[in-house]
Design a protein around this motif. Structure first.
Motif, PDB file in Angstrom:
ATOM      1  N   SER A  52       0.841  -1.200   0.000  1.00  0.00           N
ATOM      2  CA  SER A  52       0.000   0.000   0.000  1.00  0.00           C
ATOM      3  C   SER A  52       0.876   1.249   0.000  1.00  0.00           C
ATOM      4  O   SER A  52       2.096   1.176   0.194  1.00  0.00           O
ATOM      5  CB  SER A  52      -0.892   0.019   1.242  1.00  0.00           C
ATOM      6  N   ASP A  90      -1.893  -3.224  -3.179  1.00  0.00           N
ATOM      7  CA  ASP A  90      -3.239  -3.100  -2.610  1.00  0.00           C
ATOM      8  C   ASP A  90      -4.026  -2.158  -3.527  1.00  0.00           C
ATOM      9  O   ASP A  90      -3.966  -0.938  -3.399  1.00  0.00           O
ATOM     10  CB  ASP A  90      -3.146  -2.536  -1.193  1.00  0.00           C
ATOM     11  N   ARG A  92      -7.401  -2.030  -4.075  1.00  0.00           N
ATOM     12  CA  ARG A  92      -8.817  -1.753  -3.814  1.00  0.00           C
ATOM     13  C   ARG A  92      -9.093  -0.246  -3.783  1.00  0.00           C
ATOM     14  O   ARG A  92     -10.055   0.239  -4.402  1.00  0.00           O
ATOM     15  CB  ARG A  92      -9.250  -2.400  -2.497  1.00  0.00           C
ATOM     16  N   LYS A  93      -8.253   0.514  -3.082  1.00  0.00           N
ATOM     17  CA  LYS A  93      -8.456   1.964  -3.023  1.00  0.00           C
ATOM     18  C   LYS A  93      -8.216   2.591  -4.395  1.00  0.00           C
ATOM     19  O   LYS A  93      -8.879   3.559  -4.779  1.00  0.00           O
ATOM     20  CB  LYS A  93      -7.535   2.587  -1.976  1.00  0.00           C
ATOM     21  N   LEU A  94      -7.269   2.029  -5.143  1.00  0.00           N
ATOM     22  CA  LEU A  94      -7.020   2.510  -6.497  1.00  0.00           C
ATOM     23  C   LEU A  94      -8.251   2.276  -7.367  1.00  0.00           C
ATOM     24  O   LEU A  94      -8.641   3.135  -8.160  1.00  0.00           O
ATOM     25  CB  LEU A  94      -5.799   1.800  -7.078  1.00  0.00           C
ATOM     26  N   TYR A  95      -8.890   1.121  -7.195  1.00  0.00           N
ATOM     27  CA  TYR A  95     -10.130   0.832  -7.928  1.00  0.00           C
ATOM     28  C   TYR A  95     -11.205   1.854  -7.575  1.00  0.00           C
ATOM     29  O   TYR A  95     -11.906   2.361  -8.456  1.00  0.00           O
ATOM     30  CB  TYR A  95     -10.618  -0.575  -7.597  1.00  0.00           C
ATOM     31  N   ASP A  96     -11.330   2.156  -6.303  1.00  0.00           N
ATOM     32  CA  ASP A  96     -12.338   3.135  -5.868  1.00  0.00           C
ATOM     33  C   ASP A  96     -12.075   4.499  -6.504  1.00  0.00           C
ATOM     34  O   ASP A  96     -13.015   5.215  -6.873  1.00  0.00           O
ATOM     35  CB  ASP A  96     -12.338   3.268  -4.348  1.00  0.00           C
ATOM     36  N   SER A  97     -10.797   4.866  -6.635  1.00  0.00           N
ATOM     37  CA  SER A  97     -10.474   6.161  -7.244  1.00  0.00           C
ATOM     38  C   SER A  97     -10.816   6.160  -8.731  1.00  0.00           C
ATOM     39  O   SER A  97     -11.206   7.188  -9.290  1.00  0.00           O
ATOM     40  CB  SER A  97      -8.994   6.502  -7.046  1.00  0.00           C
ATOM     41  N   THR A 100     -14.652   6.854  -9.535  1.00  0.00           N
ATOM     42  CA  THR A 100     -15.227   8.186  -9.319  1.00  0.00           C
ATOM     43  C   THR A 100     -15.017   9.114 -10.516  1.00  0.00           C
ATOM     44  O   THR A 100     -15.191  10.326 -10.395  1.00  0.00           O
ATOM     45  CB  THR A 100     -14.607   8.829  -8.065  1.00  0.00           C
ATOM     46  N   TYR A 108      -5.015   9.962  -7.041  1.00  0.00           N
ATOM     47  CA  TYR A 108      -4.613   8.844  -6.196  1.00  0.00           C
ATOM     48  C   TYR A 108      -3.696   7.886  -6.950  1.00  0.00           C
ATOM     49  O   TYR A 108      -2.767   7.327  -6.366  1.00  0.00           O
ATOM     50  CB  TYR A 108      -5.824   8.081  -5.650  1.00  0.00           C
ATOM     51  N   PHE A 112      -0.178   6.664  -5.600  1.00  0.00           N
ATOM     52  CA  PHE A 112       0.083   5.228  -5.449  1.00  0.00           C
ATOM     53  C   PHE A 112       1.336   4.818  -6.217  1.00  0.00           C
ATOM     54  O   PHE A 112       2.278   4.253  -5.642  1.00  0.00           O
ATOM     55  CB  PHE A 112      -1.135   4.441  -5.953  1.00  0.00           C
TER      56      PHE A 112
END
Length: 420
Positions: A52, A90, A92-97, A100, A108, A112
């Motif tokens: 991460s 990791d 998952r947060k990259l996917y969320d970004s 949007t 992000y 990252f």
């Protein structure tokens, strides 16, 4: 008295809980001659120690601290748990970004990838020995960490791969650089197919130097602690026989050599080399898509379960990833590590803005239906419009002076000190 003991116990429990929750743990092992071995442990075993932004920052900060600590003579990097060293990034947060509708470049994604790639650069040019305990699963971002260490140990449980073709990314994390350094174009094959490899494959592919048993970690640490590090204090040249790097090499060379699974790359390097040199990407694809053509190429290779799994992954994988992997492999042949990471940043940020990476993560990790709907076929990637789309990934998406790795291409390039 009882209250004091209780308070102490509570403070100890708080400290233990904080350590358990930290994404990277740091400690030192004292040597017999009064120096220290630094130990860095990736500490998110539930996610197979996926890398991460927080972990990259913590590792980079500690590397800086220990680089300037004269007592620290060598560092060890390992993963918590018994399943993986590091199974990738990791994302998952990259996917969320990506979900949007973030602008290009995605803020992000910039954070990252720039922190991740900066860490790899820091490791590659680190003055002190970096020892990898490469036990268990190593994929994606974990491979970047592996490539950045100076001394790599693998075990009978080591399994490594660059499986980005399954999620619509590309073999990043300095993959474009280390896949290029594998013999007989085996790196191109691994990048295209995401083939899973073992410890002996790592030794052949210039990703590891030593083979030990998975239960020998304590013995390795003990040998390092018992070594005489005093000669290394006055030697900063890695090539010097008295340097810390030479001392680590001698210590690891004396460890009992473990019996590892046979290398598939060693067994099949000839058909792999023939396949990767069969023409352009369209020619390679035509063979990989045809059982008959693979059997004609090499019957034993075509019938082997390892090769069949790799071919199946390729056929189900993302065509845009295939085209990017092939293009990058040929683009970076004459580039420095820093230039490669700069280029990978461009491609990664474009991937975060284009549909396939998002769709691949959705299918594999979010909805888990394993049925990605890729944006285009390989034929679509090979025509004029498709080639323009692939090439667009390499274009710097940042305004002048805003690329996070801009300085690496000028006077701040770490490699300059070796040639100037």
């Amino acid at each position: 008295m009882t209250a004091a003991i209780t308070a102490t116990d509570n403070n100890q429990k708080v400290t233990e809980n904080m350590e358990q929750e930290a994404s990277v743990l740091f400690n030192t092992e004292p040597t017999d001659c009064g120096h220290l071995i630094g130990v860095m442990t990736l500490n998110t075993p539930k996610s197979l120690n996926a890398l991460s932004v927080d972990m990259c920052k913590l590792l980079a900060q500690q590397l800086d601290v220990w680089a300037n600590d004269a007592q620290i003579v060598a560092l060890v990097l390992r993963g918590a748990g018994d399943k993986a060293f590091c199974a990738g990034g990791d994302i998952r947060k990259l996917y969320d970004s990506m979900s949007t509708s973030a602008p290009l470049p995605n803020p992000y994604a910039t954070e990252f990838f720039s922190h991740e790639y900066s860490l790899y650069r820091q490791m590659h040019f680190y003055a002190k020995p970096l020892i990898l305990w490469g036990d268990g699963i190593i994929m994606g971002g974990g491979m970047g960490l592996m490539a950045g260490c100076s001394h790599r140990l693998v075990t009978e449980r080591t399994r490594f791969a660059m499986p980005e073709v399954t999620i619509g990314l590309f073999p990043d994390a300095s993959g474009s650089w280390f896949l290029q350094n594998m013999p007989a174009k085996t790196g191109l094959f691994l990048g295209l197919t995401g083939a899973m490899c073992n410890g002996n494959d790592a030794l052949l592919a210039n990703l590891a130097e030593y083979a030990v048993a998975s239960n020998d970690y304590d013995a390795v640490i003990q040998s390092l602690k018992q070594s005489d590090w005093q000669p290394a204090v006055n030697s900063m040249d890695k090539c010097d026989n008295n340097s810390a790097h030479s001392i680590v090499s001698r210590v690891l060379a004396t460890q009992s050599v473990a019996e590892l699974p046979a290398s598939n790359l060693a067994k099949y390097w000839q058909p792999i080399q023939q396949l990767m040199n069969s023409g352009g990407l369209g020619d390679i694809d035509a063979i990989l898509q045809s059982d008959e053509s693979l059997a004609t190429l090499h019957a034993e290779f075509a019938a082997d379960s390892w090769a069949q799994r790799a071919v199946a992954t390729y056929r189900h994988g993302c065509p845009v990833t295939v085209a990017l992997t092939y293009a990058l492999y040929h683009k970076v042949a004459d580039l420095s590590l820093e230039q490669v990471l700069y280029l990978e940043t461009n491609v990664a940020v474009h991937c975060a803005a284009n549909p396939d990476f998002k769709e691949g993560v959705r299918a594999l990790l979010i909805d888990k239906d394993r049925n990605p709907q890729w944006s285009r076929s390989l034929a679509d990637c090979l025509n004029a419009e498709g080639q323009a789309y692939i090439q667009q990934h390499f274009v710097n998406p940042y305004a002048t002076g805003e690329h996070p790795l801009d300085a690496w291409l000028g006077n701040e390039a770490a490699g300059n000190k070796f040639v100037r």
